[in-house]
Motif scaffolding. Structure first.
Motif: not given
Ligand SMILES: [Ca+2]
Length: 304
Positions: A123-132, A165-173, A175-178, A254-259
């Motif tokens: 799950x992508x929780x660590x990077x999501x927290x770091x990005x915030x 699925x284990x942390x969709x909010x983290x993946x959202x952050x 995948x939308x960070x550029x 290349x594709x647009x991928x949204x969570x």
């Protein structure tokens, strides 16, 4: 010069193989391992990671403990087999004092940040927290290569792959960070099946880490044979390490991928715009194929 990589893991058998390959392949420099909840609770994934690092003779690689829970959601229940302690000696190593999120911020703001691929295989929780905490690191991470998602069909629900699925909010952050992202999803890992015969050949290599990897692969493959009747098993996370070593083994589009965050049936889905219906710019290089033979060769080259 070897490619620098940070692995973010929720160790598990396939994470272990990915770590041993990253630590021993001459094409990579494993800078650090950051650990997250996922396959099991953090105390299990951290203990497993330290076991792999120590038994795999990688004690020079620092291990940082990270997020214990998803950002918003409850942890997704996992199979007791996935949560198991790996069959390796109890570690004497300890994790670093600094937490994974603080390490990621310090490291990516530092001089080697822009030269270091970040590879989350849980799950992508660590990077999501770091990005915030520090949004500036988005410009410092040259690429994310992740095991996560699927553009067609999930493995934990019909829509969702486990790591997302284990942390969709983290993946959202994330995948939308550029940040440029290469997604090694289920359609890729299913094309890189490893057989029991492959595990036996690996066990014949003359290094302790090949023997450890062979044993763990054997257990994983046996699960696919027993539970799904497949002829081989997916060593999901090892595909990521191999794709960082040699990006050409992966075919991508290349594709647009949204969570998907809210769907009652589809939460955690990586909604991939396969046919270009969405006017938004593609944000992910989606893996659609892998050279299985070359993947196996890389595994042998790295572990021998
Ligand atoms: Ca994993």
């Amino acid at each position: 010069m070897p490619q620098k990589i940070i692995l973010d893991v929720d160790t598990g058998g396939d994470d272990a193989v990915a770590t041993l390959l990253a630590g021993h392949h001459p094409g990579l420099e494993l800078v650090a391992v950051t650990v997250t909840h996922g396959n099991g609770p953090l105390e299990v994934t951290l203990d497993n990671t330290l076991r792999v690092i120590e038994a795999g003779e990688l004690s020079h690689v620092p291990v940082f403990s990270g997020a214990a829970t998803p950002i918003v959601a409850e942890p997704v229940p996992t199979d007791p087999v996935q949560q198991a302690t790996l069959p390796l000696p109890a570690p004497t190593l300890l994790p670093q004092k600094l937490r994974a999120v603080e390490f990621l911020i310090d490291y990516y703001l530092g001089p080697n940040g822009p030269r270091t691929i970040y590879a989350p295989i849980g799950p992508q929780t660590n990077l999501a927290l770091a990005l915030r905490l520090e949004p500036k690191i988005a410009q410092r991470i040259p690429r994310i290569v992740t095991m996560g998602g699927a553009y067609l069909e999930g493995n934990t629900t019909p829509s969702a792959e486990f790591n997302i699925l284990a942390d969709p909010e983290a993946a959202f952050i994330v995948f939308n960070a550029g940040i440029p992202i290469t997604m090694v999803g289920l359609e890729v890992t299913a094309q890189a099946l490893v057989t029991l015969a492959d595990a036996d050949r690996l066990a014949a290599l003359d290094t302790p880490w090949a023997k450890i990897a062979a044993r763990l692969i054997h257990n994983e493959v046996q699960w696919f044979i027993d539970h799904l009747g497949w002829s081989g098993g997916q060593i999901y996370d090892a595909c990521v390490t191999a794709a960082v070593i040699e990006p050409q083994i992966l075919q991508t589009r290349p594709m647009r991928v949204d969570i998907e965050l809210v769907g009652s049936l589809t939460r955690g889905r990586t909604v991939a715009d396969i046919s270009g219906h969405n006017s938004a710019k593609p944000n992910v290089d989606v893996g659609v194929g892998i050279d299985r033979q070359r993947f196996m060769e890389i595994l042998f080259e790295g572990l021998q």
